[in-house]
Write a protein that holds these residues in place. Structure first.
Motif, PDB file in Angstrom:
ATOM      1  N   GLY A   1     -36.353   0.420  -7.879  1.00 37.78           N
ATOM      2  CA  GLY A   1     -35.779   1.761  -7.916  1.00 37.78           C
ATOM      3  C   GLY A   1     -36.757   2.806  -8.382  1.00 37.78           C
ATOM      4  N   ASN A   2     -37.536   2.507  -9.407  1.00 38.82           N
ATOM      5  CA  ASN A   2     -38.472   3.489  -9.951  1.00 38.82           C
ATOM      6  C   ASN A   2     -39.460   2.774 -10.868  1.00 38.82           C
ATOM      7  OD1 ASN A   2     -39.782   5.522 -11.448  1.00 38.82           O
ATOM      8  ND2 ASN A   2     -38.050   6.908 -11.185  1.00 38.82           N
TER       9      ASN A   2
ATOM     10  N   THR B   1     -31.080   3.753  -7.929  1.00 41.82           N
ATOM     11  CA  THR B   1     -30.376   2.717  -7.180  1.00 41.82           C
ATOM     12  C   THR B   1     -29.629   1.714  -8.055  1.00 41.82           C
ATOM     13  OG1 THR B   1     -32.440   1.494  -7.130  1.00 41.82           O
ATOM     14  CG2 THR B   1     -31.901   2.781  -5.177  1.00 41.82           C
ATOM     15  N   ILE B   2     -29.636   1.893  -9.379  1.00 47.09           N
ATOM     16  CA  ILE B   2     -28.869   0.968 -10.206  1.00 47.09           C
ATOM     17  C   ILE B   2     -27.828   1.742 -11.013  1.00 47.09           C
ATOM     18  CG2 ILE B   2     -30.792  -0.667 -10.320  1.00 47.09           C
ATOM     19  CD1 ILE B   2     -31.334   0.186 -13.114  1.00 47.09           C
TER      20      ILE B   2
ATOM     21  N   ILE C   1     -40.387  -2.890 -19.100  1.00 43.31           N
ATOM     22  CA  ILE C   1     -40.345  -3.953 -18.099  1.00 43.31           C
ATOM     23  C   ILE C   1     -41.766  -4.249 -17.637  1.00 43.31           C
ATOM     24  CG2 ILE C   1     -39.573  -4.552 -15.770  1.00 43.31           C
ATOM     25  CD1 ILE C   1     -37.108  -2.800 -16.307  1.00 43.31           C
TER      26      ILE C   1
ATOM     27  N   ALA D   1     -34.597  -2.725 -10.983  1.00 43.91           N
ATOM     28  CA  ALA D   1     -35.125  -1.551 -11.683  1.00 43.91           C
ATOM     29  C   ALA D   1     -36.514  -1.194 -11.145  1.00 43.91           C
ATOM     30  CB  ALA D   1     -35.182  -1.818 -13.182  1.00 43.91           C
TER      31      ALA D   1
ATOM     32  N   GLU E   1     -42.135   3.762 -12.465  1.00 44.77           N
ATOM     33  CA  GLU E   1     -42.574   4.445 -13.678  1.00 44.77           C
ATOM     34  C   GLU E   1     -41.533   4.328 -14.799  1.00 44.77           C
ATOM     35  OE1 GLU E   1     -45.555   5.279 -13.651  1.00 44.77           O
ATOM     36  OE2 GLU E   1     -45.606   6.164 -15.656  1.00 44.77           O
ATOM     37  N   VAL E   2     -40.276   4.613 -14.463  1.00 41.10           N
ATOM     38  CA  VAL E   2     -39.230   4.493 -15.479  1.00 41.10           C
ATOM     39  C   VAL E   2     -39.153   3.058 -15.974  1.00 41.10           C
ATOM     40  CG1 VAL E   2     -36.762   4.720 -15.926  1.00 41.10           C
ATOM     41  CG2 VAL E   2     -37.909   6.402 -14.501  1.00 41.10           C
ATOM     42  N   SER E   3     -39.284   2.094 -15.060  1.00 44.85           N
ATOM     43  CA  SER E   3     -39.216   0.691 -15.458  1.00 44.85           C
ATOM     44  C   SER E   3     -40.322   0.352 -16.447  1.00 44.85           C
ATOM     45  CB  SER E   3     -39.353  -0.214 -14.233  1.00 44.85           C
ATOM     46  OG  SER E   3     -38.387   0.108 -13.271  1.00 44.85           O
TER      47      SER E   3
ATOM     48  N   LEU F   1     -32.149  -0.344 -20.229  1.00 42.44           N
ATOM     49  CA  LEU F   1     -33.120  -0.932 -19.300  1.00 42.44           C
ATOM     50  C   LEU F   1     -34.030  -1.926 -19.999  1.00 42.44           C
ATOM     51  CD1 LEU F   1     -34.751   1.768 -17.017  1.00 42.44           C
ATOM     52  CD2 LEU F   1     -33.722  -0.374 -16.314  1.00 42.44           C
TER      53      LEU F   1
ATOM     54  N   LEU G   1     -41.990   2.343 -18.405  1.00 46.11           N
ATOM     55  CA  LEU G   1     -41.784   3.004 -19.695  1.00 46.11           C
ATOM     56  C   LEU G   1     -40.656   2.362 -20.483  1.00 46.11           C
ATOM     57  CD1 LEU G   1     -42.285   6.769 -18.848  1.00 46.11           C
ATOM     58  CD2 LEU G   1     -43.884   5.114 -19.770  1.00 46.11           C
ATOM     59  N   SER G   2     -39.796   1.615 -19.797  1.00 46.44           N
ATOM     60  CA  SER G   2     -38.695   0.967 -20.506  1.00 46.44           C
ATOM     61  C   SER G   2     -39.062  -0.442 -20.919  1.00 46.44           C
ATOM     62  CB  SER G   2     -37.450   0.946 -19.625  1.00 46.44           C
ATOM     63  OG  SER G   2     -37.174   2.224 -19.158  1.00 46.44           O
TER      64      SER G   2
ATOM     65  N   ILE H   1     -33.337   5.652 -12.726  1.00 47.71           N
ATOM     66  CA  ILE H   1     -33.534   4.804 -11.548  1.00 47.71           C
ATOM     67  C   ILE H   1     -32.308   4.988 -10.665  1.00 47.71           C
ATOM     68  CG2 ILE H   1     -33.773   2.438 -10.718  1.00 47.71           C
ATOM     69  CD1 ILE H   1     -35.303   1.824 -13.260  1.00 47.71           C
TER      70      ILE H   1
ATOM     71  N   ARG I   1     -46.296   3.243 -23.942  1.00 47.90           N
ATOM     72  CA  ARG I   1     -45.326   2.325 -24.542  1.00 47.90           C
ATOM     73  C   ARG I   1     -45.439   2.288 -26.062  1.00 47.90           C
ATOM     74  NH1 ARG I   1     -45.359  -2.870 -20.763  1.00 47.90           N
ATOM     75  NH2 ARG I   1     -44.305  -3.893 -22.486  1.00 47.90           N
TER      76      ARG I   1
ATOM     77  N   LEU J   1     -38.620  11.960 -13.521  1.00 46.12           N
ATOM     78  CA  LEU J   1     -38.870  10.574 -13.913  1.00 46.12           C
ATOM     79  C   LEU J   1     -37.782  10.046 -14.821  1.00 46.12           C
ATOM     80  CD1 LEU J   1     -42.690  10.561 -14.712  1.00 46.12           C
ATOM     81  CD2 LEU J   1     -41.522   9.530 -12.789  1.00 46.12           C
TER      82      LEU J   1
END
Lengths: 506, 329
Positions: free
Chosen positions: B209-210, A102-103, B219, B206, B212-214, A111, B216-217, A100, A83, A97
């Motif tokens: 759904g994923n 499902t959204i 969250i 989010a 890892e992506v969450s 995001l 890194l964003s 996502i 991060r 990667l």
């Protein structure tokens, strides 16, 4: 159009100086260098294991380097985690990667912290407007309300680009971005990458596809054995120079003598096609070590899995000795016909880590060690003792859990398990992955010893020196087909690498 | 571009792919099944099934399940599930009943019971998100302990003779409709809005759904999961208190049927929309299917054990259809 767009004399957007990193005493990076200017596409090249992905992980905060400095626009930075690197504008995009599924597309682009909200309530109209702005920068027409999982691969890549832009990313690191794209999609992707470059974004492009690199990139950096060996303008280089720079190392004296192959055919494969494998035909002989090479995704592992009965195929025949296997025979019948697989992912596919050596070996030999449906402890102990002695497995006792052994000894257990069945054909996927050099030599000697007793060994490897050194004959695959074949004594790495890239060699 | 916001149903998202009749059947399958069930029972017993009294009955019967299923939906949105929700609801009902029998007045007793539910949810969330246990292990363990606690609170008996004011929460009617129906509908609307409109809800989706992506964003994945479990614990306590009020009594296991049925309702609901994710509207369709079937089979005089068998078969059918659909992509 790969002119050096990058203005010379500017401060690099991202610079790595003297980066070293080791794992378990082995150097993955040894003083690696990389310097990427704003507004350039910089290719990062090297063979498997050269250190590219470790370097990328250091640059994105996944790994902390043992030594060396990272400079972001000239200022020294330290990335404690991903991060932090993200906030510094450095984003790595990996295919699997990126989104996502499902959204919606709009939510994918903005995001988390980027989602516009007031008092904890999402502001949908602002969200869609800002998401649209990002897509407009990329000249993409993707419906914002569509579920991201329903998009094509290239559209998903575009959505992840749009998210990177929304996060104000200044350095984009792309790992094999074209792997699952069609030619038209690649053209579209390149157009977008060029427009990102024009807007001043620095792009690090990791790829095995040299033609693409020469079409798209401004400069290249080549790594070998954890070191940076060359950085230069693409315009001043050639594909041949890149290949020979990437190779540049000697096989050493790891390998035993060859010459155990006979002329008796042990395996005949005709017109085999399936997922990632297209119309493959070859024969292998008793006592022969046949190496199969190719880049990641070339279909080499899939071919092996089809042969082992672990993956279904569409057409073609497999004949072991005189026995023609039924279509998609399955693992059990293939084993009974005398063909066994030592899989690539040892820890997840080869052994049960929590079980003992003895139980692991017994597992593949239930029929041998049991009578009338009852397992005989004595027979298990017998074959285990024999297997461990044969392969010189270093362990406290047959009752030690396999998970406690070193990688090399785990691999020997996998081998012992399969060899207890006396296979006529032994299939091995990456037989020495994650094994130290000393044990590697042992595995090579063992392979040769098996060959000397008449076993046919078919081994897939991504390391060219290993392929040449251990095999009698090498087949190279490219995009599912066999693109080249050579006897090991006639083969050198340059020739094989050219086959790997699907380059016809006259 | 309008600013109206509607639930993310299949109809809303622009469909790019050609929709064949087969796909439509698969996609709308669950909703069609509900309509078919209603028509079937109506045809069998037109004199009873769709009368006001019976529809009110169905709503009354499913209101508690709807609440527990709503709680389960939250946890399943973040990609986990909670085996302890029904046990938590029983514990909350038992705590409220026991306090009232000891002389505590109704409102404080209810508040304490709600806090107990919140606490169990918090514990689940902590174990899953921060300790790193799998949701299965963590919630199975808390389910066991919570059931034990409920037995301790009730001393293994059924508590009754609860205050009339409390009972009226579950048995009273407003405009000739039972109070729990209003509460279930109200809570469902609130949860729907939470999932649909708030950043919290969108982050939950989010994460589900994923991860890892969450992460890194930016969250906070751990906090998101903790929050979902905690909210679910609190809501299931509401369900348990209402159940005790409706029955006029409390025991340690009186809500236990709701565990499997709530998971079933969410699974059925996931087959209602294209993305195949947990969603509140779908969950309520699932609850309706379970409620209509149970009521209809009752009217036809079918034994309740047979009903349970049929419910299992319907879940298998729905989830198989939806996995066929996912594989097509």
């Amino acid at each position: 159009m790969s002119t050096a767009f990058a203005a010379t004399g500017t401060v690099p957007a991202l610079e790595a100086v003297g980066i070293s990193k080791h794992f378990d005493g082995v150097f993955a990076l040894n003083g690696a260098q990389l310097s990427v200017r704003p507004g350039e596409i910089h290719a990062l090249l090297g063979e498997n294991g050269a250190g590219k992905s470790t370097l990328v992980k250091v640059l994105t905060g996944v790994h902390t380097p043992d030594s060396g400095r990272i400079l972001r626009s000239g200022e020294e930075v330290e990335f404690a985690n991903v991060r932090v690197a993200h906030h510094a504008g450095i984003v790595a995009l990996y295919q699997e990667l990126s989104i996502i599924p499902t959204i919606s597309v709009a939510e994918n682009i903005l995001l988390g912290e980027q989602t516009p909200s007031r008092g904890g309530v999402v502001q949908w109209s602002r969200l869609r407007r800002r998401a649209q702005e990002q897509l407009d920068k990329l000249h993409q027409k993707i419906p914002l309300r569509q579920l991201a999982g329903e998009l094509s691969p290239v559209q998903q890549t575009m959505v992840s680009f749009a998210r990177a832009l929304a996060n104000d990313a200044q350095v984009l690191i792309l790992d094999e971005p074209t792997a699952s794209l069609t030619d038209t999609e690649i053209t579209e992707l390149f157009a977008v990458l060029r427009s990102l470059r024009a807007s001043g974004v620095a792009i690090v492009y990791v790829s095995h596809r040299l033609e693409e690199v020469f079409e798209l990139c401004d400069r290249i950096t080549i790594m070998r054995n954890g070191e940076t060996v060359l950085t230069k303008d693409v315009a001043d280089s050639t594909i041949d120079e890149v290949i020979s720079t990437m190779v540049g190392r000697s096989p050493g004296e790891l390998f035993p003598d060859r010459g155990t192959a006979t002329s008796t055919v042990a395996l005949t494969v005709e017109g085999l096609s399936g997922r990632r494998v297209q119309d493959v035909s070859f024969t292998a002989h008793r006592g022969e070590v046949l190496g199969i090479g190719g880049l990641a995704g070339s279909g080499r592992s899939e071919l092996l899995r089809i042969l082992a009965g672990a993956q279904k195929h569409v057409s073609g025949t497999i004949t072991v000795g005189e026995t023609r296997l039924p279509h998609s025979a399955g693992v059990a019948r293939t084993l009974d016909a005398g063909m066994a697989l030592v899989p690539e992912e040892r820890r997840s596919q080869g052994v049960i880590l929590s079980a003992t050596i003895q139980d692991n070996i017994a597992l593949a030999n239930i029929a041998t060690v049991s009578a009338l449906g009852m397992v005989s402890g004595g027979r298990i102990a017998d074959i285990t003792r024999r297997g461990m002695a044969d392969l010189q497995v270093k362990a406290r006792s047959p009752h030690q859990p396999v998970g406690e052994l070193s990688g090399g000894n785990q691999q020997k257990v996998v081998l012992a398990k399969m060899l207890a069945r006396n296979p006529a054909v032994l299939l091995m996927d990456e037989p020495t992955r994650g094994i130290d050099v000393g044990t590697k030599a042992e595995i090579y000697r063992l392979i040769r010893r098996l060959a000397a007793t008449g076993t046919t060994v078919i081994a897939v490897s991504s390391e060219l020196p290993e392929l040449i050194g251990m095999s009698d004959r090498v087949l190279i695959m490219h995009e599912g087909r066999i693109s080249g074949e050579a006897r090991s004594e006639d083969a050198d790495e340059e020739l094989l690498l050219a086959y790997c890239y699907g380059k016809a060699v006259s | 571009m309008t600013t109206t916001t509607t639930p993310p149903t299949a109809a809303e998202v622009p469909v790019q792919k050609r929709t064949s009749i087969g796909k439509f059947l698969v996609q709308g399958g669950t909703t069609i099944a509900l309509i078919a069930l209603v028509l079937f029972f109506f045809a069998m017993r037109p004199d009873v099934f769709l009368t006001f009294t019976n529809v009110r009955n169905i709503l009354f019967q499913v209101s508690i399940l709807a609440i527990i299923s709503g709680a389960q939906t939250l946890v399943m949105v973040v990609g986990d599930f909670d085996l302890s929700l029904a046990a938590t609801s029983s514990l909350a009902g038992s705590v409220a009943a026991s306090l009232m029998l000891d002389g505590t007045s109704t409102l404080p007793a209810i508040l304490v019971a709600l806090v107990v539910g919140l606490g169990v949810g918090l514990a689940n969330g902590f174990l899953v998100a921060y300790v790193g246990l799998s949701a299965f292990v963590a919630t199975l363990a808390t389910m066991t302990s919570v059931t034990g606690l409920a037995y301790l609170v009730t001393e293994g008996t059924t508590l009754f003779d609860l205050p009339a004011g409390f009972d009226s929460l579950g048995q009273g009617r407003v405009l000739n409709i039972p109070v729990p129906v209003y509460i279930a509908i109200g809570l469902s609307v609130v949860l729907w809005g939470l999932l649909r409109f708030t950043t919290t809800g969108r982050k939950w989706y989010a994460i589900g759904g994923n991860v890892e992506v969450s992460r890194l964003s930016g969250i906070n994945v751990q906090r998101g999961r903790l929050l979902a479990f905690t909210a679910a614990g609190l809501i299931s306590a509401v369900g348990g208190i209402l159940l005790a009020a409706r029955l006029g009594s409390a025991s340690a296991v009186q809500g236990s049927d709701n565990l499997l049925f709530s998971v079933a309702a969410v699974f059925l609901g996931m087959t209602v929309i294209r993305s195949g994710r947990a969603n509140l509207v779908g969950t309520m369709v699932g609850v309706a299917i379970i409620g209509v079937m149970s009521n209809g089979l009752n009217i036809l005089g079918v034994n309740s054990y047979v009903q349970q068998v049929v419910t299992g078969l319907i879940i298998i059918a729905a989830v198989t259809l939806s996995s066929v659909r996912t594989r097509e992509r």
